[in-house]
Design an enzyme around this catalytic site. Sequence first.
Site, short mmCIF file in Angstrom:
data_model
loop_
_atom_site.label_atom_id
_atom_site.label_comp_id
_atom_site.label_asym_id
_atom_site.label_seq_id
_atom_site.Cartn_x
_atom_site.Cartn_y
_atom_site.Cartn_z
N HIS A 1 34.24 48.02 24.07
CA HIS A 1 34.70 46.67 23.72
C HIS A 1 33.53 45.91 23.14
O HIS A 1 32.42 45.94 23.68
CB HIS A 1 35.22 45.95 24.97
CG HIS A 1 35.60 44.52 24.68
ND1 HIS A 1 36.82 44.18 24.13
CD2 HIS A 1 34.91 43.36 24.82
CE1 HIS A 1 36.86 42.87 23.97
NE2 HIS A 1 35.72 42.36 24.38
N ASP B 1 46.09 36.83 32.06
CA ASP B 1 45.10 36.48 31.03
C ASP B 1 45.77 35.78 29.86
O ASP B 1 45.22 34.84 29.29
CB ASP B 1 44.36 37.72 30.54
CG ASP B 1 43.32 37.35 29.49
OD1 ASP B 1 42.38 36.60 29.85
OD2 ASP B 1 43.45 37.74 28.33
N ARG C 1 42.94 27.90 28.46
CA ARG C 1 41.51 27.69 28.20
C ARG C 1 41.26 27.27 26.75
O ARG C 1 40.43 26.42 26.46
CB ARG C 1 40.72 28.98 28.50
CG ARG C 1 40.62 29.29 29.99
CD ARG C 1 40.13 30.70 30.22
NE ARG C 1 38.83 30.93 29.61
CZ ARG C 1 38.38 32.12 29.20
NH1 ARG C 1 39.13 33.20 29.32
NH2 ARG C 1 37.20 32.23 28.67
N SER D 1 38.43 37.85 32.00
CA SER D 1 39.41 38.03 30.93
C SER D 1 39.22 39.38 30.25
O SER D 1 40.16 40.17 30.10
CB SER D 1 39.26 36.87 29.94
OG SER D 1 39.91 37.13 28.73
N LYS E 1 41.48 43.20 31.15
CA LYS E 1 42.24 43.88 30.11
C LYS E 1 41.74 45.30 29.90
O LYS E 1 42.52 46.23 29.68
CB LYS E 1 42.15 43.07 28.80
CG LYS E 1 43.01 41.81 28.84
CD LYS E 1 42.91 41.00 27.58
CE LYS E 1 41.58 40.32 27.45
NZ LYS E 1 41.49 39.26 26.47
N1 URA Z 1 37.58 37.51 24.59
C1 URA Z 1 38.46 37.66 25.61
O1 URA Z 1 39.23 38.60 25.64
N2 URA Z 1 38.46 36.72 26.58
C2 URA Z 1 37.62 35.66 26.59
O2 URA Z 1 37.68 34.88 27.51
C3 URA Z 1 36.71 35.52 25.54
C4 URA Z 1 36.70 36.47 24.54
#
Ligand code: URA
Length: 455
Positions: free
Chosen positions: A91, A170, A177, A192, A196
């Site tokens: 990621h 999320d 957010r 977050s 995932k």
């Molecule tokens: N990318 C994400 O998936 N979540 C965040 O909070 C910030 C960047």
Amino acid sequence: MPEFIMASTFFPQDIIIRKRDGGALTKDEITFFARGVVDGTFADYQATALLMAIFWRGMTAQETAWLTDAMLHSGEVIDLRDIPDAKVDKHSTGGVGDKVSLILAPLAAACGLKVPMMSGRGLGHTGGTLDKLEAIPGFKVQLTVPEFRAILQKVGCAMIGQTPQVVPADRKLYSLRDVTGTVECIPLICASIMSKKLAEGIDSLVLDVKFGKGAFMKSKERALELARAMVETGRAAGKPVLAQLTAMNQPLGRAAGHTTEVIESIECLKGRGPADLMEVTFALTGHMLVLGGVAKDRKEAQAKMDTAIANGSALQKFREMCTAQGGDPRVVDDYKILPTAKKLIAVKAPANAKGFVSEVDALKCGHAIMALGGGRASVSDKIDHAVGLAELIKIGEAVSPSTLLCTLHSNDDAKAARADVSAIASVKAEALIREAIKFTPTPPKLEPLIQDLIQ
Ligand code: URA
């Protein structure tokens, strides 16, 4: 005590007050919060109050791990245990020209890993992997979990968007957010991202945390803090996680956009990639091969990657992934299949240019792509896959009058007479590129691209 009795004993306001006053939350309170935002027991106004309290007061490593776990279990956790081979993903926190995923996934699969990759779309000045893949005619990124599993098993890599069943907490929290000034908070970003990634059913994970002008984290210190939080959270979840810190002051590679980045990625798989992009790709893929146990060390990993590129097996994996996901695999041999811009505009160095490039501001380059129509200001915006930048000059390269700085791929109709010429997309983009690129009479000191490794 049964879970439903435990959950009903909490009041959102008590949790908000404790965090507001700087206290630490318990595992049950955090679980109540993550479940509550999905089932409505935690109202949006209470959730945003708690998010703001977390923004100011922070979270301990333990609270962050509990939040990640609670978010992860707010939806479906994909179970890939029946698929043989190590499942390893990567990621990146994102940047301009960061097309590493498109090269890394087929490359790692060709070297013997399974790469289950769920990615996102671009927002603001940074591009998104899903949007880039969608430049390939027919390529489908919205697949069901059974389709995702089948492609992963057959091809070795699959690249899709988040399914609605995965980490619904999320989806809810990120949308809150985004509109309440609580995005830039390390425990929330960490939970977050990690929830995932853990929901993909991975065995281990490699992170590329970017910092600099074109990155989400502008300073190296903040990027390090985020990297450490994510590695620690991975460890708490029992998964080996390693984070690389990469400078993102200038775009990665020489292309940015969608079609232009797909072409550059395929060129990399053909062994003709630019040095900076290959350095980051090899480093991240190399760590994945070692974490996944298909190489004993980085040296062996490099040899495997070199072979996979030289013998065409990495390129073949890209073709197979395209076919499996509905995309036209002929793209590998014929770039004209991709959406093509109407006009190519060469941006050249001015008549008095002499010396070297000292800066290529990634943020301004990202804004130039947005000006051309290749970015999103809000999630519902449509993007033009054909537009973007190519042949971008790099820091340290020599310039003289008329040196090519970059080629703009544009779809605007500059011939249409307009009172305000500066409002024409390609004129705006060219002005931004000229602002982005600075010169110096002597060769500048080059900063290392990869600056740290957290494990
Ligand atoms: N990318 C994400 O998936 N979540 C965040 O909070 C910030 C960047």
